[in-house]
Design an enzyme around this catalytic site. Structure first.
Site, short mmCIF file in Angstrom:
data_model
loop_
_atom_site.label_atom_id
_atom_site.label_comp_id
_atom_site.label_asym_id
_atom_site.label_seq_id
_atom_site.Cartn_x
_atom_site.Cartn_y
_atom_site.Cartn_z
N THR A 34 -5.01 -7.92 2.13
CA THR A 34 -5.74 -7.11 2.49
C THR A 34 -6.75 -6.49 1.54
N ALA A 80 4.40 -3.29 4.51
CA ALA A 80 3.11 -3.96 4.53
C ALA A 80 2.94 -2.75 6.41
N SER A 83 -2.80 1.12 6.95
CA SER A 83 -2.18 2.64 7.07
C SER A 83 -3.99 3.69 6.63
N THR A 132 6.07 6.66 9.22
CA THR A 132 5.26 8.35 8.30
C THR A 132 5.57 9.26 9.99
N ASP A 133 4.73 10.57 8.83
CA ASP A 133 5.61 11.77 9.70
C ASP A 133 4.21 11.88 10.64
N GLU A 134 2.63 11.26 10.87
CA GLU A 134 1.78 11.19 11.67
C GLU A 134 2.57 10.73 13.38
N TYR A 158 -4.02 4.61 14.41
CA TYR A 158 -2.88 4.33 13.24
C TYR A 158 -1.50 4.66 13.65
N LYS A 162 2.03 2.81 14.68
CA LYS A 162 3.24 3.52 13.91
C LYS A 162 4.07 3.16 14.79
N ASN A 188 1.56 10.95 0.66
CA ASN A 188 2.37 10.33 -0.77
C ASN A 188 0.78 10.72 -2.15
N LYS A 197 -8.46 7.71 0.73
CA LYS A 197 -7.84 8.65 1.04
C LYS A 197 -7.78 9.61 -0.20
N PRO A 213 -16.50 14.79 -0.20
CA PRO A 213 -16.27 15.43 1.65
C PRO A 213 -15.75 15.86 2.05
N ASP A 289 -16.21 16.47 10.67
CA ASP A 289 -14.50 16.07 11.13
C ASP A 289 -14.41 15.32 11.64
N ARG A 290 -12.61 15.16 11.13
CA ARG A 290 -12.38 13.32 11.76
C ARG A 290 -12.36 13.60 13.57
P1 NAD Z 1 -1.77 0.70 1.51
O1 NAD Z 1 -2.53 0.18 3.19
O2 NAD Z 1 -1.89 1.21 0.42
O3 NAD Z 1 -0.37 -0.69 1.31
C1 NAD Z 1 -0.34 -2.03 2.63
C2 NAD Z 1 -0.07 -3.04 2.01
O4 NAD Z 1 0.40 -4.35 2.93
C3 NAD Z 1 -1.78 -3.67 1.23
O5 NAD Z 1 -0.78 -4.41 0.10
C4 NAD Z 1 -1.82 -5.19 2.04
O6 NAD Z 1 -2.42 -5.79 1.78
C5 NAD Z 1 0.16 -4.92 2.82
N1 NAD Z 1 -0.56 -6.26 4.69
C6 NAD Z 1 -1.19 -5.37 5.50
N2 NAD Z 1 -1.21 -5.90 5.72
C7 NAD Z 1 -0.47 -7.17 6.16
C8 NAD Z 1 0.30 -8.50 7.04
N3 NAD Z 1 -0.18 -8.43 7.62
N4 NAD Z 1 1.20 -8.98 5.88
C9 NAD Z 1 1.83 -8.89 4.76
N5 NAD Z 1 0.88 -7.92 4.19
C10 NAD Z 1 0.18 -6.48 4.63
O7 NAD Z 1 -0.44 1.68 2.39
P2 NAD Z 1 0.70 2.47 2.03
O8 NAD Z 1 0.39 3.71 1.69
O9 NAD Z 1 0.91 1.49 0.11
O10 NAD Z 1 1.78 2.62 3.15
C11 NAD Z 1 2.40 1.75 2.90
C12 NAD Z 1 3.78 2.03 3.80
O11 NAD Z 1 3.85 3.87 4.21
C13 NAD Z 1 2.96 2.06 5.52
O12 NAD Z 1 4.14 1.33 6.26
C14 NAD Z 1 2.61 3.73 5.94
O13 NAD Z 1 2.60 3.55 7.51
C15 NAD Z 1 3.65 3.92 4.91
N6 NAD Z 1 3.40 5.52 4.45
C16 NAD Z 1 1.91 5.85 3.91
C17 NAD Z 1 1.96 7.20 3.53
C18 NAD Z 1 1.22 7.07 2.94
O14 NAD Z 1 1.21 9.04 2.68
N7 NAD Z 1 0.27 6.61 2.35
C19 NAD Z 1 3.29 8.21 4.07
C20 NAD Z 1 3.96 7.86 5.27
C21 NAD Z 1 3.80 6.61 5.13
O1 DAU Z 2 1.14 12.54 6.80
C1 DAU Z 2 1.52 10.61 5.90
C2 DAU Z 2 0.41 10.06 6.41
O2 DAU Z 2 -0.76 9.93 4.77
C3 DAU Z 2 0.18 7.84 6.00
O3 DAU Z 2 0.99 8.08 7.16
C4 DAU Z 2 -0.92 7.60 6.11
O4 DAU Z 2 -1.10 6.11 5.61
C5 DAU Z 2 -2.09 8.17 4.59
O5 DAU Z 2 -3.04 7.79 5.25
C6 DAU Z 2 -1.84 9.81 5.21
O6 DAU Z 2 -2.72 9.88 5.97
P1 DAU Z 2 -3.64 11.16 5.91
O7 DAU Z 2 -4.59 10.99 7.30
O8 DAU Z 2 -3.33 11.69 6.15
O9 DAU Z 2 -4.75 10.72 4.42
P2 DAU Z 2 -5.74 10.81 4.22
O10 DAU Z 2 -5.89 10.82 2.52
O11 DAU Z 2 -6.73 10.14 4.48
O12 DAU Z 2 -6.72 12.39 4.27
C7 DAU Z 2 -5.70 13.96 4.06
C8 DAU Z 2 -7.16 14.65 5.00
O13 DAU Z 2 -8.13 15.23 3.90
C9 DAU Z 2 -7.02 14.82 6.14
O14 DAU Z 2 -6.59 15.85 6.70
C10 DAU Z 2 -8.01 14.20 6.06
C11 DAU Z 2 -8.89 14.84 4.99
N1 DAU Z 2 -9.84 13.98 4.10
C12 DAU Z 2 -9.70 12.45 4.16
C13 DAU Z 2 -11.07 12.05 3.46
C14 DAU Z 2 -10.12 10.62 3.07
C15 DAU Z 2 -11.51 15.02 4.13
O15 DAU Z 2 -11.46 16.06 4.05
N2 DAU Z 2 -11.70 14.26 3.59
C16 DAU Z 2 -12.21 12.40 3.30
O16 DAU Z 2 -12.99 12.00 2.12
#
Ligand code: NAD
Ligand code: DAU
Length: 356
Positions: A34, A80, A83, A132-134, A158, A162, A188, A197, A213, A289-290
């Site tokens: 994707t 996968a 996210s 995720t912790d969410e 989201y 999850k 992460n 992110k 932002p 805000d979100r």
């Molecule tokens: P990401 O969005 O960077 O990567 C997701 C990957 O999954 C991409 O390579 C995408 O191409 C692939 N994908 C999406 N839909 C698919 C499908 N239908 N079939 C096969 N592949 C598909 O996400 P990430 O941040 O690397 O997160 C990975 C996992 O960890 C997710 O399950 C997410 O919920 C979880 N997680 C993320 C965080 C975080 O902070 N990023 C924290 C805790 C848990």
């Molecule tokens: O807690 C784990 C989760 O962390 C994962 O499950 C998700 O996949 C990952 O995307 C992440 O979610 P968040 O929503 O916490 O991450 P994000 O980086 O989008 O935002 C982090 C915080 O920063 C959140 O409180 C929103 C805020 N934010 C985010 C963006 C993109 C801003 O203030 N400005 C921004 O432009």
């Protein structure tokens, strides 16, 4: 052999790269590519016979069955997913498709394969679900951090998707006996993080002279873990986790968003000062805000630490410095992921929202 799903995304790719740096055990990497999947991240594995990349969907049961039959992995590590919370607010369809339906189809294909394995292989097999912790919802300021027994209270499309996938994984164990493990990790950060992110977006925007932002007052709290520590936790749970259990993963690094943004600005002021001598903090811009924004996440990782002896290697200070330096050193990677579909989406969704 292990089968990794989503191994071209941020955490999955870090996992595959670390896995093959540490083991000779091959990886089949199934990823749909994707907007978030990026083969450039895996470029160092080109020509490495231990890595087999397959472009495809976890919801394609025929393909998944063929991969399981042909490669007989001892484990599936399921990253996968869709996210990004903001994307799920603007449109949840892909989140339902991949995170819920895709995980269901993957579980069914894996179950059918697992049932046909000889007893020893069947007993050793693992399905590790990365979550995720969410799913636990939002904490008040003085509430204790999330433990594994915290109620599920997902608030965004989201996190709801999850949470649904976590419940499916749990049910496939309790009803069908599939040997599953689930990890619920906090936010992460680190190399190859897609610049939608918070942390990579702030670094990339700062360097481009764009506004930074910050949603609302910026006092929302997230609990940050360097991605390679998340990967080491997953390896530890895979090796030694008790089947059917869930493990919270986090680094005890709660920080308000505005502090994160200021820290990034200070590092950039030191490592790549602006030509005009001003601080990058002058680019901070508070925006709308979100919707439904969770106020605080915090992970209690004591189960993983006490039962499996896991500890993160990085502090936030060491991890964020490495991360900022990585983005300074990898401008090409950033430029490439910012092209095409990603750019169009960002322009459409954010153009009207930046207020400061
Ligand atoms: P990401 O969005 O960077 O990567 C997701 C990957 O999954 C991409 O390579 C995408 O191409 C692939 N994908 C999406 N839909 C698919 C499908 N239908 N079939 C096969 N592949 C598909 O996400 P990430 O941040 O690397 O997160 C990975 C996992 O960890 C997710 O399950 C997410 O919920 C979880 N997680 C993320 C965080 C975080 O902070 N990023 C924290 C805790 C848990
Ligand atoms: O807690 C784990 C989760 O962390 C994962 O499950 C998700 O996949 C990952 O995307 C992440 O979610 P968040 O929503 O916490 O991450 P994000 O980086 O989008 O935002 C982090 C915080 O920063 C959140 O409180 C929103 C805020 N934010 C985010 C963006 C993109 C801003 O203030 N400005 C921004 O432009």
């Amino acid at each position: 052999m292990v089968l990794v799903t989503g191994g071209a995304g941020f955490i999955g790719a870090n996992f595959v790269l670390d896995w093959l740096a540490l083991h000779d055990e091959p990886v089949v990497n199934l990823d749909k590519l994707t907007y978030a999947g990026n083969l450039e991240t895996l470029a160092s594995l080109q020509g490495d016979a231990r890595h087999l990349f397959v472009q495809g969907d976890i919801g394609d049961s025929e393909l998944v069955t063929r991969l399981l039959t042909d490669h007989r992995p001892r484990a599936v590590i399921h990253f996968a997913a869709e996210s990004h919370v903001d994307r799920s607010i603007h449109g949840a369809e892909d989140f339902i498709q991949t995170n819920i339906l895709g995980t269901f189809r993957l579980l069914e294909a894996v179950r059918a394969h697992w049932l046909g394995l000889p007893e020893a292989e069947k007993a050793a097999f693992r399905f590790l679900h990365v979550s995720t912790d969410e799913v636990y919802g939002s904490l008040s300021p003085d509430a204790p951090a999330f433990t594994e027994s915290h109620a599920y209270e997902p608030n965004s499309p989201y996190s709801a998707s999850k949470a649904a996938s976590d419940h499916l994984v749990r049910a496939w164990h309790h009803t069908h006996g599939l040997p599953v493990l689930t990890t619920n990790c906090s936010n992460n950060y680190g190399p190859f993080h897609f610049p939608e992110k918070l942390i990579p977006l702030m670094i990339v925007n700062a360097l481009a002279g764009k506004p930074l932002p910050v949603y609302g007052d910026g006092m929302q709290v997230r609990d940050w873990l360097y991605v390679k520590d998340h990967c080491s936790a997953i390896r530890r749970v895979l090796d030694a986790g008790t089947v059917g259990e869930t493990y919270n993963v986090g680094g005890w690094n709660e920080k308000p968003n505005i502090e994160i943004v200021r820290t990034i600005c200070a590092l950039l002021d030191e490592l790549r000062p602006r030509a005009d001598g001003a601080s990058y903090t002058t680019q901070i811009s508070h925006v709308k805000d979100r919707p439904g924004h969770d106020r605080r996440y915090a992970i209690d990782a004591r189960k993983l630490e006490a039962e499996l002896g896991w500890k993160p290697a990085e502090t936030f200070e060491t991890g964020i410095r490495k991360t900022v330096q990585w983005y300074l050193d990898h401008a090409d990677w950033v430029a490439n992921v910012q092209s095409g579909a990603y750019r169009q989406w960002v322009q459409k969704q954010y153009a009207a929202e930046i207020t400061g």
